[in-house]
Design a protein around this motif. Structure first.
Motif, mmCIF file in Angstrom:
data_model
loop_
_atom_site.group_PDB
_atom_site.id
_atom_site.type_symbol
_atom_site.label_atom_id
_atom_site.label_comp_id
_atom_site.label_asym_id
_atom_site.label_seq_id
_atom_site.Cartn_x
_atom_site.Cartn_y
_atom_site.Cartn_z
ATOM 1 N N PHE A 1 27.142 21.065 3.105
ATOM 2 C CA PHE A 1 26.125 22.098 2.913
ATOM 3 C C PHE A 1 24.790 21.518 3.363
ATOM 4 O O PHE A 1 24.562 20.309 3.280
ATOM 5 C CB PHE A 1 26.092 22.565 1.447
ATOM 6 N N ALA A 2 23.898 22.335 3.888
ATOM 7 C CA ALA A 2 24.017 23.760 4.174
ATOM 8 C C ALA A 2 24.170 23.904 5.688
ATOM 9 O O ALA A 2 23.364 23.379 6.437
ATOM 10 C CB ALA A 2 22.776 24.473 3.697
ATOM 11 N N ALA A 3 25.198 24.617 6.129
ATOM 12 C CA ALA A 3 25.528 24.686 7.546
ATOM 13 C C ALA A 3 25.451 26.118 8.060
ATOM 14 O O ALA A 3 25.902 27.054 7.398
ATOM 15 C CB ALA A 3 26.937 24.139 7.780
ATOM 16 N N GLU B 1 31.861 26.464 17.499
ATOM 17 C CA GLU B 1 32.336 25.084 17.553
ATOM 18 C C GLU B 1 32.706 24.591 16.159
ATOM 19 O O GLU B 1 33.742 23.937 15.977
ATOM 20 C CB GLU B 1 31.245 24.195 18.161
ATOM 21 N N ARG B 2 31.915 24.920 15.168
ATOM 22 C CA ARG B 2 32.202 24.478 13.806
ATOM 23 C C ARG B 2 33.451 25.148 13.250
ATOM 24 O O ARG B 2 34.167 24.570 12.430
ATOM 25 C CB ARG B 2 30.984 24.728 12.907
ATOM 26 N N ARG B 3 33.728 26.346 13.693
ATOM 27 C CA ARG B 3 34.928 27.044 13.217
ATOM 28 C C ARG B 3 36.217 26.412 13.735
ATOM 29 O O ARG B 3 37.301 26.772 13.275
ATOM 30 C CB ARG B 3 34.877 28.518 13.610
ATOM 31 N N THR B 4 36.112 25.470 14.650
ATOM 32 C CA THR B 4 37.316 24.786 15.120
ATOM 33 C C THR B 4 37.844 23.796 14.088
ATOM 34 O O THR B 4 38.995 23.354 14.190
ATOM 35 C CB THR B 4 37.053 24.041 16.444
ATOM 36 N N LEU C 1 12.925 19.774 22.234
ATOM 37 C CA LEU C 1 13.248 18.837 21.165
ATOM 38 C C LEU C 1 13.860 19.573 19.971
ATOM 39 O O LEU C 1 13.328 20.579 19.521
ATOM 40 C CB LEU C 1 11.976 18.110 20.718
ATOM 41 N N VAL C 2 14.998 19.056 19.459
ATOM 42 C CA VAL C 2 15.621 19.624 18.258
ATOM 43 C C VAL C 2 16.109 18.480 17.368
ATOM 44 O O VAL C 2 16.189 17.323 17.795
ATOM 45 C CB VAL C 2 16.818 20.548 18.603
ATOM 46 N N GLN C 3 16.458 18.827 16.144
ATOM 47 C CA GLN C 3 17.025 17.836 15.235
ATOM 48 C C GLN C 3 18.495 17.597 15.561
ATOM 49 O O GLN C 3 19.211 18.506 15.978
ATOM 50 C CB GLN C 3 16.854 18.306 13.789
ATOM 51 N N ARG C 4 18.950 16.366 15.337
ATOM 52 C CA ARG C 4 20.311 15.973 15.695
ATOM 53 C C ARG C 4 21.372 16.766 14.938
ATOM 54 O O ARG C 4 21.334 16.869 13.727
ATOM 55 C CB ARG C 4 20.532 14.484 15.409
ATOM 56 N N GLY C 5 22.328 17.313 15.705
ATOM 57 C CA GLY C 5 23.477 17.975 15.107
ATOM 58 C C GLY C 5 23.234 19.386 14.624
ATOM 59 O O GLY C 5 24.155 20.040 14.135
ATOM 60 N N TYR C 6 22.013 19.892 14.760
ATOM 61 C CA TYR C 6 21.716 21.230 14.263
ATOM 62 C C TYR C 6 22.243 22.287 15.230
ATOM 63 O O TYR C 6 22.252 22.099 16.452
ATOM 64 C CB TYR C 6 20.210 21.402 14.065
ATOM 65 N N VAL C 7 22.650 23.414 14.681
ATOM 66 C CA VAL C 7 23.322 24.440 15.465
ATOM 67 C C VAL C 7 22.420 25.017 16.550
ATOM 68 O O VAL C 7 22.903 25.466 17.592
ATOM 69 C CB VAL C 7 23.843 25.552 14.528
ATOM 70 N N ILE C 8 21.110 24.983 16.355
ATOM 71 C CA ILE C 8 20.205 25.549 17.346
ATOM 72 C C ILE C 8 20.292 24.799 18.670
ATOM 73 O O ILE C 8 20.035 25.375 19.737
ATOM 74 C CB ILE C 8 18.749 25.549 16.816
ATOM 75 N N GLY C 9 20.685 23.535 18.626
ATOM 76 C CA GLY C 9 20.853 22.769 19.862
ATOM 77 C C GLY C 9 21.889 23.389 20.778
ATOM 78 O O GLY C 9 21.686 23.509 21.993
ATOM 79 N N GLY C 10 23.015 23.807 20.195
ATOM 80 C CA GLY C 10 24.055 24.455 20.984
ATOM 81 C C GLY C 10 23.605 25.789 21.551
ATOM 82 O O GLY C 10 23.933 26.132 22.696
ATOM 83 N N VAL D 1 33.511 24.745 4.571
ATOM 84 C CA VAL D 1 34.685 24.078 3.997
ATOM 85 C C VAL D 1 35.706 23.756 5.087
ATOM 86 O O VAL D 1 35.948 24.568 5.985
ATOM 87 C CB VAL D 1 35.326 24.978 2.917
ATOM 88 N N GLY D 2 36.302 22.575 5.003
ATOM 89 C CA GLY D 2 37.310 22.160 5.967
ATOM 90 C C GLY D 2 38.501 23.103 5.995
ATOM 91 O O GLY D 2 38.916 23.634 4.956
ATOM 92 N N THR D 3 39.069 23.310 7.173
ATOM 93 C CA THR D 3 40.186 24.245 7.333
ATOM 94 C C THR D 3 41.363 23.891 6.430
ATOM 95 O O THR D 3 41.930 24.758 5.752
ATOM 96 C CB THR D 3 40.649 24.267 8.800
#
Length: 266
Positions: free
Chosen positions: A85-87, A92-95, A143-152, A220-222
């Protein structure tokens, strides 16, 4: 066998049966850099406090572990954590994980932990601009924060995304230093940080319109979801219920008010 011995054996058997039936604690990972008021490394952010209320309501047991955000994602993907949390939702994350969803498959914002904003910050003497619809960056570097969804999201739109910062403060510092013309940073705290640092606000401005606003979820993990979907759905439903209570709303309002009271300094 004596009656005392029989009673002892039965007690041990019943205790073992209860322990075997009790589900294991769920392990949640969250970012180890403060994103006020939602997450704090010491578990005092609103998200952790909300989840602790869920624990109490449901008789659940959660374990909270702070990690760098990209590490949270990677370790959840490997199964080291049950969720994070919080994501924000993304394909991509749904994979490798599950969000609370509506019947049409879209993520359900009513069961989110909170909603957060991705704001655009521009260097005052730079060439970038944002009018609420079109982001223009002659250098193409954002510039974005590492791993944040906005980067994609920005990559899909053709920008050269630079994940060279862990925090909003780092992003603003690099903008003020002239390393970039634009940063898209997540969180209400980024606006407060800019206003509270006069050396940054002299060189950086926040665009009037945010780049995006997204609900943030307990992700939550699949495998965890498929093992006990009822358990996870109940947790998500409890998040929604607690967020509607007057007590939580009051706590949230107080935390947001405190966030805006930071004083300016160099």
């Amino acid at each position: 066998m004596s009656l005392a011995r029989i009673a002892s054996v039965l007690l041990l058997f019943c205790t073992q049966a209860v322990l075997a039936a009790e589900p294991a604690p769920l392990r949640w990972c969250y970012e180890d850099i403060a994103a006020k008021p939602w997450t704090l490394p010491n578990e005092n952010g609103l998200n952790a406090l909300l989840l602790k209320r869920v624990e109490k309501m449901l008789g659940e047991r959660f374990v909270y572990v702070a990690r760098p955000w990209k590490r949270c994602l990677e370790e959840m993907r490997r199964g080291d954590f049950d969720g994070i949390f919080a994501a924000a939702d993304s394909e991509e994350r749904r994979t490798f994980g599950v969000f609370p969803t509506l019947p049409n498959g879209e993520a359900d914002p009513t069961r989110a932990l909170h909603e957060d904003v991705f704001q655009v910050f521009l260097r005052k003497d730079g060439a970038a601009s944002w009018d609420g619809k079109l982001l223009q960056v002659p250098s193409n570097g954002v510039l974005v924060q590492r791993g944040y969804v906005i980067g994609g999201v920005l990559r899909e739109r053709g920008f050269d995304v630079r994940e060279v910062t862990n925090s909003a403060a780092d992003g603003l510092r690099q903008l003020a230093a002239g390393m970039f013309d634009v940063a898209v940073l997540q969180g209400l705290e980024s606006d407060v940080l800019l206003r509270s640092h006069t050396t940054w606000s002299a060189k950086v401005t926040k665009a009037p319109m945010p780049y995006a606003t997204r609900p943030m979820y307990l992700f939550v993990g699949t495998a965890v979801y498929e093992r006990d979907p009822k358990r996870i759905e109940t947790i998500w439903a409890s998040i929604a219920a607690i967020r509607k209570t007057p007590a939580y709303r009051t706590q949230e309002t107080k935390a947001l008010r405190q966030l805006t009271q930071l004083k300016a300094h160099d």
